[in-house]
Design a protein around this motif. Structure first.
Motif, PDB file in Angstrom:
ATOM      1  N   PRO A 313       0.816  -1.228   0.000  1.00  0.00           N
ATOM      2  CA  PRO A 313       0.000   0.000   0.000  1.00  0.00           C
ATOM      3  C   PRO A 313       0.848   1.277   0.000  1.00  0.00           C
ATOM      4  N   ALA A 314       1.941   1.278   0.772  1.00  0.00           N
ATOM      5  CA  ALA A 314       2.806   2.459   0.795  1.00  0.00           C
ATOM      6  C   ALA A 314       3.506   2.635  -0.546  1.00  0.00           C
ATOM      7  N   LEU A 315       3.940   1.539  -1.160  1.00  0.00           N
ATOM      8  CA  LEU A 315       4.580   1.630  -2.473  1.00  0.00           C
ATOM      9  C   LEU A 315       3.590   2.121  -3.523  1.00  0.00           C
ATOM     10  N   GLN A 316       2.354   1.650  -3.455  1.00  0.00           N
ATOM     11  CA  GLN A 316       1.339   2.097  -4.411  1.00  0.00           C
ATOM     12  C   GLN A 316       1.174   3.614  -4.358  1.00  0.00           C
ATOM     13  N   LEU A 317       1.118   4.163  -3.149  1.00  0.00           N
ATOM     14  CA  LEU A 317       0.960   5.616  -3.010  1.00  0.00           C
ATOM     15  C   LEU A 317       2.237   6.343  -3.417  1.00  0.00           C
ATOM     16  N   ALA A 318       3.391   5.777  -3.074  1.00  0.00           N
ATOM     17  CA  ALA A 318       4.652   6.409  -3.467  1.00  0.00           C
ATOM     18  C   ALA A 318       4.765   6.473  -4.985  1.00  0.00           C
ATOM     19  N   ASN A 319       4.375   5.411  -5.664  1.00  0.00           N
ATOM     20  CA  ASN A 319       4.442   5.406  -7.125  1.00  0.00           C
ATOM     21  C   ASN A 319       3.540   6.477  -7.722  1.00  0.00           C
ATOM     22  N   LEU A 320       2.346   6.654  -7.181  1.00  0.00           N
ATOM     23  CA  LEU A 320       1.459   7.693  -7.687  1.00  0.00           C
ATOM     24  C   LEU A 320       2.111   9.062  -7.552  1.00  0.00           C
ATOM     25  N   GLU A 390       1.232  16.638   2.326  1.00  0.00           N
ATOM     26  CA  GLU A 390       0.225  17.093   1.370  1.00  0.00           C
ATOM     27  C   GLU A 390       0.172  16.166   0.159  1.00  0.00           C
ATOM     28  N   GLU A 391       1.346  15.762  -0.356  1.00  0.00           N
ATOM     29  CA  GLU A 391       1.368  14.824  -1.473  1.00  0.00           C
ATOM     30  C   GLU A 391       0.729  13.493  -1.082  1.00  0.00           C
ATOM     31  N   LEU A 392       1.027  13.034   0.127  1.00  0.00           N
ATOM     32  CA  LEU A 392       0.455  11.774   0.589  1.00  0.00           C
ATOM     33  C   LEU A 392      -1.061  11.823   0.587  1.00  0.00           C
ATOM     34  N   GLU A 393      -1.630  12.885   1.104  1.00  0.00           N
ATOM     35  CA  GLU A 393      -3.088  12.964   1.157  1.00  0.00           C
ATOM     36  C   GLU A 393      -3.693  13.061  -0.238  1.00  0.00           C
ATOM     37  N   THR A 394      -2.996  13.752  -1.144  1.00  0.00           N
ATOM     38  CA  THR A 394      -3.507  13.859  -2.518  1.00  0.00           C
ATOM     39  C   THR A 394      -3.551  12.497  -3.197  1.00  0.00           C
ATOM     40  N   VAL A 395      -2.448  11.756  -3.125  1.00  0.00           N
ATOM     41  CA  VAL A 395      -2.420  10.458  -3.810  1.00  0.00           C
ATOM     42  C   VAL A 395      -3.284   9.437  -3.078  1.00  0.00           C
ATOM     43  N   ARG A 396      -3.432   9.594  -1.768  1.00  0.00           N
ATOM     44  CA  ARG A 396      -4.305   8.684  -1.027  1.00  0.00           C
ATOM     45  C   ARG A 396      -5.750   8.823  -1.521  1.00  0.00           C
ATOM     46  N   GLN A 397      -6.217  10.081  -1.619  1.00  0.00           N
ATOM     47  CA  GLN A 397      -7.571  10.312  -2.108  1.00  0.00           C
ATOM     48  C   GLN A 397      -7.737   9.794  -3.533  1.00  0.00           C
ATOM     49  N   ALA A 435      -9.032   0.600   3.124  1.00  0.00           N
ATOM     50  CA  ALA A 435      -8.631   0.826   4.514  1.00  0.00           C
ATOM     51  C   ALA A 435      -7.120   0.724   4.661  1.00  0.00           C
ATOM     52  N   ARG A 436      -6.496  -0.178   3.911  1.00  0.00           N
ATOM     53  CA  ARG A 436      -5.027  -0.274   3.971  1.00  0.00           C
ATOM     54  C   ARG A 436      -4.391   1.002   3.431  1.00  0.00           C
ATOM     55  N   LEU A 437      -4.956   1.543   2.358  1.00  0.00           N
ATOM     56  CA  LEU A 437      -4.427   2.795   1.821  1.00  0.00           C
ATOM     57  C   LEU A 437      -4.631   3.941   2.798  1.00  0.00           C
ATOM     58  N   GLN A 438      -5.760   3.968   3.465  1.00  0.00           N
ATOM     59  CA  GLN A 438      -6.033   5.025   4.445  1.00  0.00           C
ATOM     60  C   GLN A 438      -5.079   4.950   5.630  1.00  0.00           C
ATOM     61  N   ALA A 439      -4.587   3.755   5.923  1.00  0.00           N
ATOM     62  CA  ALA A 439      -3.733   3.575   7.095  1.00  0.00           C
ATOM     63  C   ALA A 439      -2.265   3.890   6.835  1.00  0.00           C
ATOM     64  N   VAL A 440      -1.866   4.106   5.577  1.00  0.00           N
ATOM     65  CA  VAL A 440      -0.456   4.386   5.282  1.00  0.00           C
ATOM     66  C   VAL A 440      -0.036   5.697   5.946  1.00  0.00           C
ATOM     67  N   THR A 441       1.090   5.661   6.633  1.00  0.00           N
ATOM     68  CA  THR A 441       1.610   6.844   7.314  1.00  0.00           C
ATOM     69  C   THR A 441       2.654   7.542   6.442  1.00  0.00           C
ATOM     70  N   HIS A 442       2.982   8.774   6.832  1.00  0.00           N
ATOM     71  CA  HIS A 442       4.015   9.517   6.105  1.00  0.00           C
ATOM     72  C   HIS A 442       5.358   8.800   6.205  1.00  0.00           C
ATOM     73  N   GLU A 443       5.645   8.195   7.343  1.00  0.00           N
ATOM     74  CA  GLU A 443       6.899   7.469   7.502  1.00  0.00           C
ATOM     75  C   GLU A 443       6.956   6.257   6.571  1.00  0.00           C
ATOM     76  N   GLN A 444       5.854   5.566   6.406  1.00  0.00           N
ATOM     77  CA  GLN A 444       5.829   4.389   5.536  1.00  0.00           C
ATOM     78  C   GLN A 444       6.005   4.760   4.068  1.00  0.00           C
ATOM     79  N   ILE A 445       5.384   5.840   3.636  1.00  0.00           N
ATOM     80  CA  ILE A 445       5.539   6.229   2.231  1.00  0.00           C
ATOM     81  C   ILE A 445       6.958   6.743   1.984  1.00  0.00           C
ATOM     82  N   ALA A 446       7.555   7.386   3.000  1.00  0.00           N
ATOM     83  CA  ALA A 446       8.942   7.832   2.869  1.00  0.00           C
ATOM     84  C   ALA A 446       9.883   6.631   2.770  1.00  0.00           C
TER      85      ALA A 446
END
Length: 480
Positions: A313-320, A390-397, A435-446
């Motif tokens: 889930p964190a990689l998916q958001l990082a890729n976006l 801010e980027e995390l919340e954008t790609v999460r949505q 729910a897994r995407l919603q739970a990703v933290t900034h530390e995990q995406i970093a």
């Protein structure tokens, strides 16, 4: 919100409409004018609350013939969608080229006639129930996808069963489709993106069967109807295959209908899965010469992780955030800011045994070296300066919204389930993913950005005209 929506029209008798709203005046406002007020740009409205997928009744079972059936009740419209995935890999590298040629022709002709129906009868019966059915093949699987009115579900299953158990591959049908396929392959083989993809596959995996995504025209030209029939008998097997059914049909009834229709589809062997791919090490890019090309194709690739990994889930958001949608960093740099490309993206490529991460871009020849410099810069920057809050919340949505939209329709739900069912996953995994995407933290995406996007992890190819690609030797990391 536009001014037209925020300011109601004066509809009192005798009222004069605003000039810009009168027809035939030749006056219109630009998008910039519509988006601004006297006090500045209009603020975007807040995103609405994301609604999770509702409870879906489903059945996930394995029939006596070894076929796994995943049926989901989704009565959005009175239709039914089905997706059949049969593992269909070559036995080894030595037979992979021939397997690809015969397999491609099999997919083209499996619905051209059976012992009970000719091509016209198949098309007619499906049309009478608002249905369609098609087949495709790749190095991993033979896929069949179809749909019909819910009242025609039994007809759709009967045609499918007839093709699986009684396809005749008439000599004339095979010959006609073989000639057409040879022409299409010859044409596709001259396209830059096809050349780039084939070069990337060879660079990554050498002679592994996964490389043979498109057969050679010469190999297809030699395929006989007997070879297609033999491949069907040996490889189109239910054990190990997955059938997904989504639509306006009760799951238990759907499974019973499938069991009845496909009970004659049997086989002692198990459908052959693709041999695991080797891990992909980082390294130099290979320059693939294409004389006279006015564009260059970048195809970068790095080892990644599959959907079942807890880091996915964190990689998916990082890729976006990096290159997975239009407002990503890569697109903003080399498309919007530099104008080097119209097409740039990053994204995962999944196989039955793992995944890789791709970075693709097509650029004009004269800016190939600057574009490579910027791609490497963005990869390095992303690893060192990962996505902001801010980027995390954008790609999460974006990710959650895109998933909910894609699974809101019957075709979308069926295709999503088919893609994960091959991994042994089912409806519970899919509905829990928001729910897994919603739970990703900034530390995990970093962490994901640092682990998976470091420039040294990537290898790949550049396809272009070597005589016009000045500057690549200066940058280094590109071999000819």
């Amino acid at each position: 919100m536009s001014e037209l929506a925020s300011e109601p029209l004066n509809t009192a008798p005798g009222a004069q409409a605003r000039p810009e709203l009168q027809r035939g005046t030749g006056m219109s406002r630009t998008a910039e004018e519509i988006g601004r007020t006297e006090r500045g740009p209009r603020p975007l409205p807040p995103l609405g609350e994301q609604r999770a997928t509702g409870d879906l009744s489903s059945v996930d079972t394995v029939l006596a013939n070894g076929l796994r059936v995943l049926a989901v009740h989704k009565p959005t419209v009175p239709m039914v969608e089905l997706r059949l995935r049969i593992p269909f890999a070559a036995a080894d590298a030595a037979t992979a080229a021939k397997h690809a040629a015969v397999g491609e022709l099999l997919a083209e002709t499996v619905l051209t006639g059976t012992a009970r129906r000719d091509r016209v009868a198949i098309d007619t019966e499906l049309a009478l129930v608002g249905g369609e059915l098609g087949a495709s093949v790749d190095p991993m699987r033979l896929s069949m996808a179809g749909s019909a009115l819910a009242t025609g579900f039994d007809t759709l299953l009967d045609v499918l069963a007839d093709a699986l158990t009684g396809a005749t591959y008439a000599d004339g049908e095979v010959a006609r489709e073989r000639d057409r396929l040879v022409e299409r392959i010859a044409l596709a083989g001259s396209q830059p993106r096809t050349i780039a993809r084939k070069a990337l596959q060879r660079h990554r995996y050498g002679n592994h069967p996964y490389v043979y995504e498109m057969p050679e025209a010469d190999d297809v030209a030699e395929v006989t109807a007997d070879e297609v029939r033999a491949m069907h008998a040996a490889g189109v097997l239910p054990r190990g295959a997955v059938l997904v059914v989504v639509g306006d049909v009760e799951p238990q009834q759907a499974v019973a209908a499938v069991d009845k229709a496909l009970s004659g589809w049997t086989g002692d062997a198990t459908a052959r899965k693709l041999a695991p791919l080797p891990d992909l090490p980082g390294g130099d890019l290979l320059l693939v010469p294409r004389a006279g090309a006015v564009q260059s194709q970048f195809r970068l690739s790095a080892q990644s992780i599959g959907r079942t990994d807890e880091r996915y889930p964190a990689l998916q958001l990082a890729n976006l955030a990096f290159g997975g949608f239009f407002s990503s960093r890569l697109v903003e740099n080399i498309r919007e800011d530099k104008g080097y490309t119209y097409h740039a993206r990053s994204g995962p490529e999944f196989t039955s045994s793992g995944a890789t991460l791709q970075v693709d871009a097509d650029t004009a020849s004269e800016v190939t070296a600057p574009a490579l410099l910027e791609i490497r810069y963005e990869l390095g920057k992303f690893a060192v300066l990962p996505p902001t809050e801010e980027e995390l919340e954008t790609v999460r949505q974006y990710a959650v919204g895109s998933l909910l939209i894609s699974t809101s329709s019957q075709p979308g739900m069926a295709s999503q389930l088919a893609s994960i069912a091959e991994l042994g996953l089912g409806i519970d995994w899919l509905t829990a993913h928001p729910a897994r995407l919603q739970a990703v933290t900034h530390e995990q995406i970093a962490d994901a950005a640092r682990e998976f996007f470091a420039p040294g992890r990537f290898t790949g190819v550049i396809v272009g005209d070597p005589d016009t690609l000045a500057g690549l030797d200066v940058l280094g990391g590109v071999r000819r």
